[in-house]
Design an enzyme around this catalytic site. Structure first.
Site, PDB file in Angstrom:
ATOM      1  N   ARG A   1      -5.659  -1.661  -0.303  1.00  0.00           N
ATOM      2  CA  ARG A   1      -5.997  -0.467   0.492  1.00  0.00           C
ATOM      3  C   ARG A   1      -6.056   0.810  -0.346  1.00  0.00           C
ATOM      4  NH1 ARG A   1      -1.808  -1.957   5.184  1.00  0.00           N
ATOM      5  NH2 ARG A   1      -1.992  -4.161   4.741  1.00  0.00           N
TER       6      ARG A   1
ATOM      7  N   SER B   1       5.432  -6.893   3.312  1.00  0.00           N
ATOM      8  CA  SER B   1       6.022  -7.191   4.624  1.00  0.00           C
ATOM      9  C   SER B   1       6.810  -8.506   4.566  1.00  0.00           C
ATOM     10  CB  SER B   1       4.905  -7.280   5.661  1.00  0.00           C
ATOM     11  OG  SER B   1       3.991  -8.285   5.278  1.00  0.00           O
TER      12      SER B   1
ATOM     13  N   CYS C   1       9.495   1.936   3.270  1.00  0.00           N
ATOM     14  CA  CYS C   1      10.405   0.832   3.593  1.00  0.00           C
ATOM     15  C   CYS C   1      11.833   1.344   3.772  1.00  0.00           C
ATOM     16  CB  CYS C   1      10.371  -0.213   2.501  1.00  0.00           C
ATOM     17  SG  CYS C   1      10.933   0.445   0.952  1.00  0.00           S
TER      18      CYS C   1
ATOM     19  N   PHE D   1       0.817  -1.231   0.000  1.00  0.00           N
ATOM     20  CA  PHE D   1       0.000   0.000   0.000  1.00  0.00           C
ATOM     21  C   PHE D   1       0.843   1.269   0.000  1.00  0.00           C
ATOM     22  CE2 PHE D   1       1.021  -0.004   4.525  1.00  0.00           C
ATOM     23  CZ  PHE D   1       1.109   1.353   4.802  1.00  0.00           C
TER      24      PHE D   1
ATOM     25  N   LYS E   1      -1.151  -7.324  -9.239  1.00  0.00           N
ATOM     26  CA  LYS E   1      -2.115  -7.448  -8.137  1.00  0.00           C
ATOM     27  C   LYS E   1      -1.728  -6.372  -7.113  1.00  0.00           C
ATOM     28  CE  LYS E   1      -2.929  -8.618  -4.428  1.00  0.00           C
ATOM     29  NZ  LYS E   1      -3.354  -7.617  -3.422  1.00  0.00           N
TER      30      LYS E   1
HETATM   31  P1  NAD Z   1       1.614  -6.608   3.029  1.00  0.00           P
HETATM   32  O1  NAD Z   1       2.663  -7.649   3.123  1.00  0.00           O
HETATM   33  O2  NAD Z   1       0.481  -6.636   4.003  1.00  0.00           O
HETATM   34  O3  NAD Z   1       0.918  -6.657   1.582  1.00  0.00           O
HETATM   35  C1  NAD Z   1       1.657  -6.692   0.401  1.00  0.00           C
HETATM   36  C2  NAD Z   1       0.881  -7.458  -0.656  1.00  0.00           C
HETATM   37  O4  NAD Z   1       0.708  -8.806  -0.215  1.00  0.00           O
HETATM   38  C3  NAD Z   1      -0.505  -6.897  -0.917  1.00  0.00           C
HETATM   39  O5  NAD Z   1      -0.748  -6.888  -2.301  1.00  0.00           O
HETATM   40  C4  NAD Z   1      -1.426  -7.863  -0.197  1.00  0.00           C
HETATM   41  O6  NAD Z   1      -2.663  -8.008  -0.835  1.00  0.00           O
HETATM   42  C5  NAD Z   1      -0.660  -9.173  -0.252  1.00  0.00           C
HETATM   43  N1  NAD Z   1      -0.943 -10.030   0.915  1.00  0.00           N
HETATM   44  C6  NAD Z   1      -1.214  -9.620   2.190  1.00  0.00           C
HETATM   45  N2  NAD Z   1      -1.421 -10.685   2.981  1.00  0.00           N
HETATM   46  C7  NAD Z   1      -1.253 -11.781   2.222  1.00  0.00           C
HETATM   47  C8  NAD Z   1      -1.317 -13.190   2.486  1.00  0.00           C
HETATM   48  N3  NAD Z   1      -1.590 -13.659   3.716  1.00  0.00           N
HETATM   49  N4  NAD Z   1      -1.087 -14.035   1.472  1.00  0.00           N
HETATM   50  C9  NAD Z   1      -0.810 -13.579   0.234  1.00  0.00           C
HETATM   51  N5  NAD Z   1      -0.740 -12.255  -0.064  1.00  0.00           N
HETATM   52  C10 NAD Z   1      -0.949 -11.364   0.906  1.00  0.00           C
HETATM   53  O7  NAD Z   1       2.359  -5.201   3.042  1.00  0.00           O
HETATM   54  P2  NAD Z   1       1.734  -3.747   3.156  1.00  0.00           P
HETATM   55  O8  NAD Z   1       1.225  -3.535   4.542  1.00  0.00           O
HETATM   56  O9  NAD Z   1       0.831  -3.475   2.021  1.00  0.00           O
HETATM   57  O10 NAD Z   1       3.041  -2.855   2.926  1.00  0.00           O
HETATM   58  C11 NAD Z   1       3.910  -2.491   3.964  1.00  0.00           C
HETATM   59  C12 NAD Z   1       5.099  -3.419   4.025  1.00  0.00           C
HETATM   60  O11 NAD Z   1       5.778  -3.421   2.779  1.00  0.00           O
HETATM   61  C13 NAD Z   1       6.125  -2.973   5.047  1.00  0.00           C
HETATM   62  O12 NAD Z   1       6.608  -4.110   5.713  1.00  0.00           O
HETATM   63  C14 NAD Z   1       7.218  -2.351   4.201  1.00  0.00           C
HETATM   64  O13 NAD Z   1       8.511  -2.353   4.764  1.00  0.00           O
HETATM   65  C15 NAD Z   1       7.168  -3.211   2.990  1.00  0.00           C
HETATM   66  N6  NAD Z   1       7.756  -2.562   1.839  1.00  0.00           N
HETATM   67  C16 NAD Z   1       8.985  -2.992   1.433  1.00  0.00           C
HETATM   68  C17 NAD Z   1       9.599  -2.384   0.367  1.00  0.00           C
HETATM   69  C18 NAD Z   1      10.930  -2.840  -0.098  1.00  0.00           C
HETATM   70  O14 NAD Z   1      11.328  -2.395  -1.153  1.00  0.00           O
HETATM   71  N7  NAD Z   1      11.637  -3.687   0.611  1.00  0.00           N
HETATM   72  C19 NAD Z   1       8.954  -1.327  -0.298  1.00  0.00           C
HETATM   73  C20 NAD Z   1       7.698  -0.930   0.137  1.00  0.00           C
HETATM   74  C21 NAD Z   1       7.109  -1.559   1.207  1.00  0.00           C
END
Ligand code: NAD
Length: 498
Positions: A177, A226, A281, A149, A173
């Site tokens: 949010r 995450s 991040c 998000f 995908k």
């Molecule tokens: P998230 O992991 O909740 O969601 C990311 C994606 O995974 C979304 O598209 C979501 O629909 C999907 N998802 C969520 N739960 C799932 C499940 N149980 N099974 C399969 N798919 C699932 O992350 P978020 O809250 O949207 O984003 C914040 C996180 O992203 C933070 O941890 C941040 O550090 C990380 N982030 C990392 C980078 C990087 O480059 N390393 C960049 C941006 C964000």
């Protein structure tokens, strides 16, 4: 209420799923959209659509593939304000911050426009008598992206311009949010003149993600989100024989050396810790001053700045940060502040209990500053992803390096110093993927690549830049001999240079 569609084969297609997610304006707490969560069957249909377009797109000369990419860039440039507004409306970040996100995404489109140069292969003449050999990279077919998000426009743009210019079709995908910026950009992509089916968007949650991970026609998956989900996506996708790059969470430390320019370091920390309400991040969430005197000077300079942070809705031009993304996330961040107090950290500035007139139901959290945080505390070990900065006092440079290297995450870090030798040794010894020297957010430009170490990245490839081109293509090496060699008869020994 805005009901959000999928984008399949060049058209908007409404999902018929009975499961939906609500989309909110985080500044007011009001629901603004309904997002159907696509079924596995709908995802499969999207993938088939992309697969139908992939063969021809992969065979299209790269020069022709990038022509619409230039037009896409022009359309993005012409629509930055509308895209930024769409981001802010569902994410909550300030307009200026959203414009910055869009600009960094467009840089990847710039990079992808150079794909003819990036795909140039290598050629060796006469590797044996009358034998030539060359290597080139070919597209994979259909590849997918699953995005978080916090950068609803930029993170998808880290992926599909590179994948598509390299000759793949893409299934995106996005986060549930804040899906609207993606759809606005998809419309610009369609207008740019790409063939139908080259970029497809399918909304959903775990069901859609699993359908992507399990589908045999998806050859590679880029994930950003995450760490627990990144690890899951990596394990499941690779078990199905796919290439996976899965970028995860972070806990980024900034080391403040005794000789640092304290005013500049504090300015840098304010932006890096509290910009975008800490939902980056690459946000700095831990400051590590070296020595008690440096720590006291840092707290003295930081605390009034954190107290004076201007928090407000994205539309307020004076706001320095907006709300966090959802009510649930607000509760999570507030819960971490409670835990920090219980664990014995010194709460210097308390961001709990902030309400804004006219925005009483918004998901706001005030800037929060903890001092004397120790490595055993959960506020140190875990990613909070909110406007909370923890100060961990270190006695020495070596202790700071040890602390950072021992942390499970390895996304970004920074050092503030005037000493070139300390900075150089830091860059050398630190086990982190992206390092800033007097630069708080060392997000690589589009022609380098972005990626952390340790549990911030699962897989071998960083994202975008030259690593992105490698990730979305596979190497083929051809060795050729023309008629005279064959005419001289069969050869039974293993080929070697004669
Ligand atoms: P998230 O992991 O909740 O969601 C990311 C994606 O995974 C979304 O598209 C979501 O629909 C999907 N998802 C969520 N739960 C799932 C499940 N149980 N099974 C399969 N798919 C699932 O992350 P978020 O809250 O949207 O984003 C914040 C996180 O992203 C933070 O941890 C941040 O550090 C990380 N982030 C990392 C980078 C990087 O480059 N390393 C960049 C941006 C964000």
């Amino acid at each position: 209420m805005n009901r959000i569609s999928n984008a399949v084969g060049g058209k908007l297609v409404a999902s018929s799923s009975s499961r939906v997610a609500a989309v909110f304006d985080p500044a007011t707490g009001t629901q603004t959209g309904i997002l159907p969560l696509s079924t596995a069957a709908e995802v499969a249909a999207v993938i088939e659509n992309a697969a139908a377009a992939a063969e021809e797109w992969g065979r299209t000369p790269v020069l022709k593939r990038v022509r619409p990419m230039f037009e896409f860039k022009r359309l993005l440039d012409a629509n930055v304000d509308a895209i930024a507004a769409a981001i802010s409306a569902e994410h909550g970040k300030t307009h200026a911050d959203a414009l910055g996100e869009v600009a960094r995404g467009i840089e990847v489109v710039d990079f992808a426009c150079g794909m003819p140069q990036l795909l140039k292969g290598e050629f060796s003449r006469n590797v044996g008598p009358d034998v030539d050999s060359w290597s080139h990279r070919q597209p994979l077919g259909v590849v997918a992206g699953i995005t978080p998000f916090n950068f609803p426009a930029m993170v998808p743009l880290w992926m599909y311009p590179v994948a598509i210019a390299a000759g793949n079709c893409f299934v995106l995908k996005p986060s549930e949010r804040d899906p609207s910026a993606v759809m606005l950009i998809w419309e610009l992509f369609r207008q740019a003149g790409f063939p139908d089916g080259v970029l497809n968007v399918v909304h959903g949650d775990k069901e859609a993600v699993d359908a992507i991970l399990d589908h045999p026609k998806i050859k590679a998956v880029s994930f950003v989100g995450s760490t627990p989900i990144a690890e899951y996506v990596y394990a499941r996708g690779t078990a199905k024989g796919k290439r996976v790059q899965a970028l995860g969470g972070a806990k980024n430390h900034a080391v403040i050396m005794p000789d640092a320019d304290m005013d500049k370091a504090v300015d840098a920390l304010m932006g890096a810790a509290y910009g975008s309400a800490g939902e980056r991040c690459m946000a700095i969430s831990v400051a590590v001053p070296i020595g008690e005197t440096t720590a006291d000077r840092l707290i003295e300079a930081l605390a009034p700045r954190v107290r004076a942070l201007k928090v407000g809705p994205a539309g307020d031009p004076a706001a320095e940060m907006g709300p966090v993304v959802t009510k649930m996330h607000q509760e999570k961040v507030l819960g971490y502040i409670d835990r920090g107090v219980e664990e014995g950290a010194e709460l210097v500035v308390d961001g709990r209990g902030l309400t804004l007139q006219g925005y009483e139901n918004g998901y706001f959290v005030g800037g929060t500053l903890f001092d004397r945080v120790t490595p055993n505390m959960s506020i140190y070990r875990e990613e909070i992803f909110g406007p909370v900065l923890s100060v961990v006092r270190a006695n020495s440079y070596d202790e700071a390096i040890g602390l950072i290297n021992d942390h499970e995450f390895g996304n970004g870090t920074a050092i503030f110093t005037r000493d070139g030798d300390a900075a150089r040794a830091f860059a050398d010894r630190i086990e982190i993927g992206m390092v800033g020297i007097n630069v708080p957010l060392p997000v690589p430009v589009a022609f380098h690549s972005f990626g952390g170490w340790k549990r911030s990245l699962f897989g071998d490839h960083s994202i975008y830049g030259p690593e992105g081109v490698r990730f979305y293509t596979r190497l083929k090496t051809i060795t050729a001999r023309w008629p005279t060699g064959i005419r001289s008869g069969a050869e039974f020994n293993f080929p070697s240079l004669k």
